[in-house]
Motif scaffolding. Structure first.
Motif, PDB file in Angstrom:
ATOM      1  N   GLU A   8      -9.479 -34.464  31.934  1.00 52.29           N
ATOM      2  CA  GLU A   8     -10.717 -33.761  32.258  1.00 52.29           C
ATOM      3  C   GLU A   8     -10.474 -32.290  32.589  1.00 52.29           C
ATOM      4  O   GLU A   8     -11.423 -31.518  32.735  1.00 52.29           O
ATOM      5  CB  GLU A   8     -11.411 -34.439  33.445  1.00 52.29           C
ATOM      6  CG  GLU A   8     -11.830 -35.872  33.167  1.00 52.29           C
ATOM      7  CD  GLU A   8     -12.400 -36.553  34.395  1.00 52.29           C
ATOM      8  OE1 GLU A   8     -12.506 -35.877  35.442  1.00 52.29           O
ATOM      9  OE2 GLU A   8     -12.720 -37.736  34.310  1.00 52.29           O
ATOM     10  N   PRO A  10      -9.056 -28.350  32.002  1.00 54.15           N
ATOM     11  CA  PRO A  10      -9.016 -27.452  30.843  1.00 54.15           C
ATOM     12  C   PRO A  10      -7.590 -27.248  30.349  1.00 54.15           C
ATOM     13  O   PRO A  10      -6.621 -27.545  31.038  1.00 54.15           O
ATOM     14  CB  PRO A  10      -9.581 -26.149  31.412  1.00 54.15           C
ATOM     15  CG  PRO A  10      -9.185 -26.176  32.852  1.00 54.15           C
ATOM     16  CD  PRO A  10      -9.297 -27.624  33.270  1.00 54.15           C
ATOM     17  N   ALA A  24      -8.233 -20.508  21.891  1.00 52.43           N
ATOM     18  CA  ALA A  24      -9.456 -20.943  22.568  1.00 52.43           C
ATOM     19  C   ALA A  24     -10.508 -21.386  21.563  1.00 52.43           C
ATOM     20  O   ALA A  24     -11.198 -22.399  21.765  1.00 52.43           O
ATOM     21  CB  ALA A  24      -9.987 -19.818  23.449  1.00 52.43           C
ATOM     22  N   VAL A  28     -12.175 -25.121  21.360  1.00 52.38           N
ATOM     23  CA  VAL A  28     -13.612 -25.354  21.388  1.00 52.38           C
ATOM     24  C   VAL A  28     -14.049 -26.161  20.179  1.00 52.38           C
ATOM     25  O   VAL A  28     -14.861 -27.099  20.276  1.00 52.38           O
ATOM     26  CB  VAL A  28     -14.370 -24.008  21.452  1.00 52.38           C
ATOM     27  CG1 VAL A  28     -15.868 -24.216  21.203  1.00 52.38           C
ATOM     28  CG2 VAL A  28     -14.153 -23.329  22.801  1.00 52.38           C
ATOM     29  N   GLY A  31     -13.538 -29.698  20.715  1.00 58.51           N
ATOM     30  CA  GLY A  31     -14.205 -30.306  21.851  1.00 58.51           C
ATOM     31  C   GLY A  31     -13.384 -30.300  23.122  1.00 58.51           C
ATOM     32  O   GLY A  31     -13.634 -31.088  24.036  1.00 58.51           O
ATOM     33  N   ILE A  32     -12.401 -29.399  23.202  1.00 52.22           N
ATOM     34  CA  ILE A  32     -11.533 -29.286  24.367  1.00 52.22           C
ATOM     35  C   ILE A  32     -11.876 -27.992  25.099  1.00 52.22           C
ATOM     36  O   ILE A  32     -12.011 -26.938  24.479  1.00 52.22           O
ATOM     37  CB  ILE A  32     -10.051 -29.285  23.955  1.00 52.22           C
ATOM     38  CG1 ILE A  32      -9.692 -30.586  23.238  1.00 52.22           C
ATOM     39  CG2 ILE A  32      -9.142 -29.088  25.170  1.00 52.22           C
ATOM     40  CD1 ILE A  32      -8.292 -30.585  22.653  1.00 52.22           C
ATOM     41  N   GLU A  33     -11.986 -28.068  26.420  1.00 52.83           N
ATOM     42  CA  GLU A  33     -12.343 -26.885  27.209  1.00 52.83           C
ATOM     43  C   GLU A  33     -11.139 -25.972  27.401  1.00 52.83           C
ATOM     44  O   GLU A  33     -10.126 -26.382  27.971  1.00 52.83           O
ATOM     45  CB  GLU A  33     -12.868 -27.289  28.585  1.00 52.83           C
ATOM     46  CG  GLU A  33     -13.243 -26.092  29.451  1.00 52.83           C
ATOM     47  CD  GLU A  33     -13.560 -26.472  30.878  1.00 52.83           C
ATOM     48  OE1 GLU A  33     -13.823 -25.553  31.675  1.00 52.83           O
ATOM     49  OE2 GLU A  33     -13.532 -27.676  31.201  1.00 52.83           O
ATOM     50  N   PRO A  34     -11.227 -24.708  26.959  1.00 57.85           N
ATOM     51  CA  PRO A  34     -10.166 -23.743  27.248  1.00 57.85           C
ATOM     52  C   PRO A  34     -10.499 -22.923  28.486  1.00 57.85           C
ATOM     53  O   PRO A  34     -11.670 -22.764  28.853  1.00 57.85           O
ATOM     54  CB  PRO A  34     -10.161 -22.851  26.007  1.00 57.85           C
ATOM     55  CG  PRO A  34     -11.615 -22.801  25.605  1.00 57.85           C
ATOM     56  CD  PRO A  34     -12.221 -24.138  26.026  1.00 57.85           C
ATOM     57  N   LEU A  35      -9.484 -22.401  29.128  1.00 56.28           N
ATOM     58  CA  LEU A  35      -9.651 -21.396  30.171  1.00 56.28           C
ATOM     59  C   LEU A  35      -8.632 -20.308  29.898  1.00 56.28           C
ATOM     60  O   LEU A  35      -7.428 -20.530  30.014  1.00 56.28           O
ATOM     61  CB  LEU A  35      -9.432 -21.982  31.563  1.00 56.28           C
ATOM     62  CG  LEU A  35      -9.504 -20.971  32.717  1.00 56.28           C
ATOM     63  CD1 LEU A  35     -10.881 -20.294  32.764  1.00 56.28           C
ATOM     64  CD2 LEU A  35      -9.191 -21.628  34.050  1.00 56.28           C
ATOM     65  N   LEU A 102     -16.996 -16.659  24.117  1.00 56.13           N
ATOM     66  CA  LEU A 102     -16.372 -17.651  24.990  1.00 56.13           C
ATOM     67  C   LEU A 102     -16.872 -17.537  26.426  1.00 56.13           C
ATOM     68  O   LEU A 102     -16.777 -18.487  27.205  1.00 56.13           O
ATOM     69  CB  LEU A 102     -14.850 -17.492  24.953  1.00 56.13           C
ATOM     70  CG  LEU A 102     -14.193 -17.889  23.631  1.00 56.13           C
ATOM     71  CD1 LEU A 102     -12.766 -17.358  23.554  1.00 56.13           C
ATOM     72  CD2 LEU A 102     -14.201 -19.410  23.456  1.00 56.13           C
ATOM     73  N   GLN A 105     -15.352 -18.763  29.945  1.00 53.90           N
ATOM     74  CA  GLN A 105     -14.066 -19.395  29.639  1.00 53.90           C
ATOM     75  C   GLN A 105     -12.945 -18.366  29.527  1.00 53.90           C
ATOM     76  O   GLN A 105     -11.785 -18.731  29.342  1.00 53.90           O
ATOM     77  CB  GLN A 105     -14.175 -20.209  28.341  1.00 53.90           C
ATOM     78  CG  GLN A 105     -15.083 -21.424  28.502  1.00 53.90           C
ATOM     79  CD  GLN A 105     -15.366 -22.127  27.192  1.00 53.90           C
ATOM     80  OE1 GLN A 105     -15.656 -21.478  26.177  1.00 53.90           O
ATOM     81  NE2 GLN A 105     -15.283 -23.441  27.196  1.00 53.90           N
TER      82      GLN A 105
END
Length: 451
Positions: A8, A10, A24, A28, A31-35, A102, A105
């Motif tokens: 869960e 990033p 990034a 995206v 479907g994966i959250e980048p930071l 982004l 993010q």
């Protein structure tokens, strides 16, 4: 409160440059959250520092497909794919709009200071891979923060750690004391203050890559307008047919043209080439400096020195991770043989991805320029292919991660890097286009011709 499951969290991407923002975008798309944590105040902070330099890759080669897909709904229009952007164009017309899409993010003014496994230094084995990463960073106001991550993609580049003038890999004696006469960047001669610094002056350029070619070409242009301007090109090895790159045989024409421009600077008398010279000391001579080789040879005084001897990865903040790095290049061990200049000088490194970029520490990747360690023959499209593969792997799509989706252009130059103290023989240059100009030889003899 229970800690969130690792999946869960990033994926932390270090650096909002071309490779980091492309990473990034691919995350995206999966479907994966980048930071994205960026030390500078804007996207492409390092690129902006060489805004005046024109890329030798076209717009069609420096825009990542996943990034373009992310930008499309905003009405963003890709510049003419056949034209060549400057660093400033790249940052303003592509990197910043991508970062803006982004949104939150991407965090600016966040300098990463350390990466580790939560509760595990690099010594501890127990349950290591099950622990999330912890990333420490400092904000612009000096506050210390941390964030946890399921994976870390280090795209921080190498811009902040240029190589020294010293031929042994260390700063030459007196190099730090002469800092007011030395720069480690290609100067922007369109800036009036910078132009005045070099106009009518004698400038040493140390280095043999594309940046050195660019500096020589800029100084030659300045010399045509400003009498007394002259460059001294200092090379640690001899000159051969491949020294100037592939010329017309290079599949990136602008890259080949850089080498031809450097050769023209020497041929036209705007620069002298000094070969076999490894700087051991920089001595003051009033307002000028004298370069002294490791074996005691002294050159005529110069007013300025431009050191372009490559860049190095900053590994200080990833020292608690178990990285598998080549002892020479400081690149991932699986990638290093493909790019090692001791073995070859080809531009035909095959596209690579998660397999070559993996480390003993699971789910940490060095990508972009940083993945090449001390090797400099890097193309933006290589970084885009790297992060595409890494994002696919993090999404569990191993088939896509292992699939090659890129063909790289050749340099027109192939062959070994040559003996340490000798230029390559003409027959070994394998496509170098240029005969060598006359040079002043210190140590290693210059080649008398190419192919």
């Amino acid at each position: 409160m229970n800690a969130p499951a690792t999946t869960e969290l990033p994926v932390v991407v270090i650096g909002a440059g071309p490779a980091g923002l492309a990473a990034a975008a691919h995350l995206v798309d999966r479907g994966i959250e980048p930071l994205v944590l960026e030390a500078g105040p804007a996207a492409g902070a390092a690129v902006r520092e060489w805004a005046h330099v024109r890329l030798f890759s076209t717009w069609g080669e420096v825009v990542d497909p996943a990034a373009e897909k992310l930008l499309a709904p905003t009405g963003w229009v890709k510049p003419d794919p056949a034209t060549y952007p400057s660093g400033g164009d790249w940052a303003e017309l592509y990197l910043q709009p991508l970062a803006d899409v982004l949104g939150e993010q991407v965090r600016y003014g966040t300098r990463v200071t350390g990466v580790s496994r939560t509760g595990r230094d690099r010594i501890v084995d127990a349950d290591r891979d099950a622990q999330p990463f912890v990333v420490h960073y400092e904000t612009a106001d000096g506050a210390e923060r941390q964030v946890r991550a399921r994976a870390v993609i280090d795209a921080s580049g190498t811009w902040t750690t240029p190589g020294p003038a010293g031929g042994s890999g260390l700063a030459a004696l007196g190099e730090k004391a002469a800092a007011d006469r030395i720069t480690y960047r290609v100067p922007d001669l369109k800036d009036p203050a910078v132009r005045a610094r070099y106009a009518g002056k004698r400038t040493a350029v140390i280095g043999s890559g594309a940046s050195a070619f660019t500096a020589l070409a800029y100084l030659a242009d300045l010399a045509r307008d400003e009498p007394g301007t002259h460059a001294v090109w200092i090379l640690r090895r001899g000159i051969s047919g491949s020294t100037f790159g592939g010329g017309a045989a290079d599949q990136l024409p602008a890259r080949g043209a850089l080498g031809l421009a450097a050769k023209a600077a020497v041929d036209d008398g705007y620069a002298d080439a000094v070969t076999g010279f490894r700087t051991g000391a920089v001595e003051r001579d009033g307002d000028r400096v004298v370069l002294v080789s490791e074996d005691g040879h002294r050159l005529e005084p110069v007013d300025e020195v431009i050191v372009l001897t490559g860049l190095r990865p900053d590994l200080s903040f990833v020292s608690e991770l178990r990285l598998g790095l080549d002892e020479r290049l400081q690149a991932p061990v699986e990638l290093a043989p493909l790019i090692d200049p001791n073995q070859h000088s080809c531009g035909t490194v095959y596209p690579h991805g998660v397999k070559e970029l993996s480390h003993p520490e699971k789910d940490v990747y060095l990508v972009g320029m940083k993945s090449y360690g001390r090797s400099t023959a890097f193309l933006a499209m290589t970084g885009y292919e790297q992060v595409r593969s890494v994002a696919a792997s993090l999404a569990g799509d191993q088939e896509a991660a292992e699939r090659v989706e890129l063909t790289l252009p050749e340099t027109g130059v192939c062959g070994g890097a040559g003996l340490f103290d000798q230029p390559e023989p003409a027959e070994a240059t394998g496509g170098g286009c240029c005969s060598a100009p006359a040079t002043l030889t210190i140590g290693a003899p210059a080649s008398s011709g190419g192919c």
